[in-house]
Design a protein around this motif. Structure first.
Motif, PDB file in Angstrom:
ATOM      1  N   ALA A 184     -57.714 -42.010 -57.333  1.00  0.00           N
ATOM      2  CA  ALA A 184     -56.363 -42.541 -56.846  1.00  0.00           C
ATOM      3  C   ALA A 184     -56.168 -41.660 -56.311  1.00  0.00           C
ATOM      4  CB  ALA A 184     -55.933 -43.301 -58.589  1.00  0.00           C
ATOM      5  N   HIS A 186     -47.534 -43.375 -65.777  1.00  0.00           N
ATOM      6  CA  HIS A 186     -47.933 -43.964 -64.670  1.00  0.00           C
ATOM      7  C   HIS A 186     -49.038 -44.174 -64.753  1.00  0.00           C
ATOM      8  CE1 HIS A 186     -47.457 -43.690 -59.863  1.00  0.00           C
ATOM      9  NE2 HIS A 186     -48.275 -45.251 -60.445  1.00  0.00           N
ATOM     10  N   THR A 213     -52.118 -46.090 -64.979  1.00  0.00           N
ATOM     11  CA  THR A 213     -52.958 -46.326 -62.999  1.00  0.00           C
ATOM     12  C   THR A 213     -54.836 -46.319 -63.414  1.00  0.00           C
ATOM     13  OG1 THR A 213     -51.403 -45.769 -61.673  1.00  0.00           O
ATOM     14  CG2 THR A 213     -53.838 -44.946 -60.957  1.00  0.00           C
ATOM     15  N   SER A 224     -51.607 -45.978 -55.913  1.00  0.00           N
ATOM     16  CA  SER A 224     -50.484 -46.178 -56.904  1.00  0.00           C
ATOM     17  C   SER A 224     -49.357 -45.587 -56.818  1.00  0.00           C
ATOM     18  CB  SER A 224     -51.518 -46.248 -58.616  1.00  0.00           C
ATOM     19  OG  SER A 224     -50.607 -46.764 -59.564  1.00  0.00           O
ATOM     20  N   LEU A 265     -51.210 -50.287 -54.720  1.00  0.00           N
ATOM     21  CA  LEU A 265     -51.678 -50.907 -55.932  1.00  0.00           C
ATOM     22  C   LEU A 265     -50.275 -50.478 -56.930  1.00  0.00           C
ATOM     23  CD1 LEU A 265     -52.973 -51.799 -59.416  1.00  0.00           C
ATOM     24  CD2 LEU A 265     -53.288 -49.513 -59.355  1.00  0.00           C
ATOM     25  N   THR A 266     -49.379 -51.539 -57.570  1.00  0.00           N
ATOM     26  CA  THR A 266     -48.326 -51.047 -57.923  1.00  0.00           C
ATOM     27  C   THR A 266     -48.559 -51.303 -59.287  1.00  0.00           C
ATOM     28  OG1 THR A 266     -46.098 -51.234 -57.528  1.00  0.00           O
ATOM     29  CG2 THR A 266     -47.312 -53.110 -57.466  1.00  0.00           C
TER      30      THR A 266
END
Length: 387
Positions: free
Chosen positions: A4, A20, A24, A101, A176-177
């Motif tokens: 990521a 976060h 992720t 992310s 990716l959110t």
């Protein structure tokens, strides 16, 4: 296993940032390596970072990051579009990142992808000009021209720029959110989380005990603050003519703006006074802060490359070392781990690193007790304790 990538300022690193990273990793299978592209000593708000980049990298490593690389100042202190383009370019250049992310108020990709497509549509520039012609502020005109309500929220807006950058670069990195947790951007604490701006206010006011519940580790000691360089910035602004303002990046040469800025600089007796005199609906406060700081640092639009020309490592852990070994085969850019390697750079890369060293020297003036020059040439990456 997918790797990521995350773009951040970590100014300061707080519980929302840790969440976060953890979320992720959870979505990617629980043990995914994480590469962070982090702003250095100057940030997008047009101000100095609270603490130096090596301390902030160390805190990120302590709470889940595996490799932290620097987003150079010309992109870190830029509009959302340029900020995103620089950061995504770096993640793509590593050759080891599979997923980007990012947090957003929306928490889902589809509306953000629609907004990105609208901003890239052929008729968008004409629609934007029409909205601006009716007197709307740039953010409002942009939102109307794109027909995307999600652009009213700052993290949605930045996420859209990440998507646009991925598309423009033809990158295979998958977006990716994840939903932003708790406090809103610039808002008060909520849901066990506080915004970075609220935490900066508390820490700079000496109210660390109030900030502590929202941080992942105590922050103490001296904090950088723009108040220590205010007169130095004003001195620079007062020497600038319209041509100097027009040479600044991210719209310093917009129609009518250089003369307005030059006049405001001659009349202002504080930075806030300068911003108030120069501000209009079309030229918001954040843009003016970035332009003033760019002037102080000596940034010029003509000197910013299209993309960062090297990868500077600020911190790494055990898995970060493994990523670096892979990057020897995957990254087309010079990878700077030790400062001595910067002396081997040439062309735009050497010019940018030397400029970055100057920006760091100026950052040293933002503390109650000024720091000496030369830090950029002596700091090796911080090493995390995580495997």
């Amino acid at each position: 296993m997918e790797t990521a990538g995350i773009v951040a300022e970590y100014n300061p690193f707080h519980r929302g940032h840790a969440w976060h990273i953890a979320e992720t990793r959870r979505r990617l299978g629980g043990d995914a390596p994480v590469v962070c592209v982090m702003s250095g000593h100057w940030v997008q708000r047009g101000e100095c970072a609270l603490a130096d980049k090596w301390l902030r990298a160390a805190l990120a490593l302590d709470r889940g990051a595996d490799l932290v690389v620097e987003l150079p100042t010309p992109w870190a202190m830029a509009s959302a579009e340029s900020f995103a383009r620089g950061a995504v370019s770096l993640l793509a250049a590593t050759g080891v990142v599979d997923v980007l992310s990012f947090g957003s108020e929306m928490g889902e990709l589809a509306p953000l992808e629609e907004a990105a497509a609208a901003l890239d549509a052929p008729d968008y520039p004409e629609r934007l000009r029409a909205a601006l012609g009716r007197g709307l502020s740039f953010p409002a005109a942009r939102q109307e021209a794109a027909g995307a309500a999600c652009l009213s929220a700052p993290n949605n807006n930045l996420g859209v720029e990440y998507l646009r950058s991925l598309r423009a670069l033809g990158s295979t990195i998958r977006p990716l959110t994840v939903p932003r947790q708790g406090a809103g951007h610039d808002g008060p604490s909520a849901g066990g989380y506080a915004s970075a701006s609220e935490l900066r206010r508390l820490l700079r006011a000496g109210r660390g005990a109030e900030a502590a519940p929202y941080l992942t580790a105590p922050w103490s000691g001296e904090f950088a603050d723009m108040q220590h360089i205010e007169r130095a910035v004003l001195a620079r602004l007062r020497t600038m003519g319209e041509g100097d303002w027009a040479a600044l990046p991210d719209g310093g040469g917009a129609e009518g703006l250089p003369s307005r800025l030059a006049k405001a600089a001659r009349e202002a007796v504080s930075l806030e006074d300068f911003y108030a005199r120069a501000k209009t609906r079309r030229y918001p406060h954040a843009r003016l802060r970035r332009l003033a700081l760019a002037a102080f640092l000596g940034l010029r639009a003509a000197e910013r490359p299209a993309a960062p020309p090297y990868v500077r490592v600020l911190g790494l852990g055990g898995r970060g070392r493994a990523l670096l070994r892979r990057m020897k085969d995957t990254c087309p850019l010079p990878v700077i781990v030790k400062p001595a390697q910067a002396r081997e750079l040439d062309g735009p890369a050497r010019t940018l690193f030397e400029s970055e060293a100057r920006y760091t020297d100026l950052y040293g003036l933002c503390f109650p007790a000024p720091r000496p020059c030369g830090a950029e040439w002596i700091h090796s990456p911080v090493v995390g304790e995580r495997a």
